[in-house]
Design a protein around this motif. Structure first.
Motif, PDB file in Angstrom:
ATOM      1  N   TRP A  57      10.597 -21.870  17.768  1.00 17.49           N
ATOM      2  CA  TRP A  57      10.024 -21.767  16.394  1.00 17.49           C
ATOM      3  C   TRP A  57       8.527 -21.956  16.489  1.00 17.49           C
ATOM      4  O   TRP A  57       7.983 -22.314  17.374  1.00 17.49           O
ATOM      5  CB  TRP A  57      10.358 -22.859  15.346  1.00 17.49           C
ATOM      6  N   VAL A  58       7.724 -21.011  15.855  1.00 15.81           N
ATOM      7  CA  VAL A  58       6.313 -21.016  15.862  1.00 15.81           C
ATOM      8  C   VAL A  58       5.971 -21.157  14.301  1.00 15.81           C
ATOM      9  O   VAL A  58       6.359 -20.540  13.468  1.00 15.81           O
ATOM     10  CB  VAL A  58       5.799 -19.563  16.159  1.00 15.81           C
ATOM     11  N   ARG A  59       5.003 -21.943  14.054  1.00 16.03           N
ATOM     12  CA  ARG A  59       4.368 -22.145  12.706  1.00 16.03           C
ATOM     13  C   ARG A  59       3.710 -20.848  12.061  1.00 16.03           C
ATOM     14  O   ARG A  59       2.942 -20.080  12.870  1.00 16.03           O
ATOM     15  CB  ARG A  59       3.571 -23.189  12.531  1.00 16.03           C
ATOM     16  N   LYS A  60       4.204 -20.568  10.891  1.00 16.47           N
ATOM     17  CA  LYS A  60       3.528 -19.246  10.274  1.00 16.47           C
ATOM     18  C   LYS A  60       2.847 -19.297   8.915  1.00 16.47           C
ATOM     19  O   LYS A  60       2.459 -18.409   8.321  1.00 16.47           O
ATOM     20  CB  LYS A  60       4.668 -18.081  10.185  1.00 16.47           C
ATOM     21  N   SER A  61       2.724 -20.671   8.565  1.00 16.07           N
ATOM     22  CA  SER A  61       2.252 -20.616   6.912  1.00 16.07           C
ATOM     23  C   SER A  61       0.661 -21.097   7.074  1.00 16.07           C
ATOM     24  O   SER A  61       0.200 -21.399   5.932  1.00 16.07           O
ATOM     25  CB  SER A  61       3.051 -21.898   6.498  1.00 16.07           C
ATOM     26  N   ASP A  62       0.238 -21.066   8.169  1.00 17.93           N
ATOM     27  CA  ASP A  62      -1.539 -21.505   8.211  1.00 17.93           C
ATOM     28  C   ASP A  62      -2.033 -20.475   7.310  1.00 17.93           C
ATOM     29  O   ASP A  62      -1.770 -19.363   7.411  1.00 17.93           O
ATOM     30  CB  ASP A  62      -1.883 -21.353   9.787  1.00 17.93           C
ATOM     31  N   GLY A  63      -2.751 -21.024   6.466  1.00 14.81           N
ATOM     32  CA  GLY A  63      -3.682 -20.022   5.559  1.00 14.81           C
ATOM     33  C   GLY A  63      -2.954 -20.035   4.127  1.00 14.81           C
ATOM     34  O   GLY A  63      -3.550 -19.410   3.040  1.00 14.81           O
ATOM     35  N   LEU A  64      -1.896 -20.131   4.147  1.00 14.53           N
ATOM     36  CA  LEU A  64      -0.997 -20.082   2.892  1.00 14.53           C
ATOM     37  C   LEU A  64      -1.497 -21.365   2.029  1.00 14.53           C
ATOM     38  O   LEU A  64      -1.626 -22.633   2.595  1.00 14.53           O
ATOM     39  CB  LEU A  64       0.468 -20.436   2.892  1.00 14.53           C
TER      40      LEU A  64
END
Length: 212
Positions: free
Chosen positions: A204-211
């Protein structure tokens, strides 16, 4: 499979052999003055169990197998994931023998592979009752992860242990346009953000940075 000492007890005023007790999970009845006890919160159908209406837990979702309309799953707090093979007439708890012990308590969501019969994922955790605020500091840190089944939910194993050992995933979605051999999945992790997998949940890779 979770119950504690009785929290209450009542004896019939005219028949002292008729006794009821209640705990955090069940209502039990004795007709012989407490020598033997029987549950009155569920009843056997011969193939499984069905409710009598005395439910004391939370349902997060009802999920229908796209390859078998009679196979239905319900994700619960406390008692985990339940499976029906007869269109909801009776229910059994799924086998969690292949999963870490803490995962079995709560199943927040289930996702099926629309192109592969029997393949499905579920997000499970030891953290109860989210998003109820009173549970945030109860039951330890919140072990959880993504579980995988390839036989229609009969047996399960970890797809991965999630972004960390303390992750509490509460939702999972599959991109149906992704390759069947490398499914793209997304999970929401309570208090930690959104994560993406491009290998069917193995990493898994974090994808919520910037939200916000």
């Amino acid at each position: 499979d979770y119950a504690e000492e009785p929290k209450s007890m009542a004896v019939d005023d005219t028949n002292p052999d008729l006794v009821y007790t209640g705990d955090l999970a069940r209502v039990m009845r004795s007709v012989d003055g407490g020598k033997n006890w029987f549950g009155v919160f569920t009843q056997s159908t011969g193939n499984g169990w069905t409710t009598t209406g005395l439910d004391v837990t939370t349902c997060y979702g009802i999920h229908f197998d796209p390859f078998d309309p009679k196979r239905i799953f319900i994700g619960y707090t406390d008692i985990g994931l339940m499976r029906s093979e007869d269109g909801g007439e009776s229910w059994k708890g799924v086998s969690t023998a292949g999963l870490p012990g803490g995962w079995r308590h709560n199943t927040y969501w289930v996702e099926f592979d629309p192109a592969v019969k029997g393949r499905m994922w579920a997000v499970m955790s030891s953290k109860h009752d989210l998003p109820r605020g009173r549970t945030l500091n109860l039951y330890g840190g919140g072990e959880g992860g993504v579980a995988l089944s390839v036989d229609g939910g009969h047996t399960w194993k970890p797809a991965s242990h999630g972004p960390s050992s303390s992750a509490v995933p509460t939702h999972i979605l599959l991109d149906p346009k992704s390759p069947v051999s490398a499914r793209v999945l997304y999970i929401t992790v309570f208090g930690n953000g959104v994560y993406k997998s491009t290998d069917g949940g193995q990493s898994w890779v974090r994808k919520s940075d910037g939200l916000p």
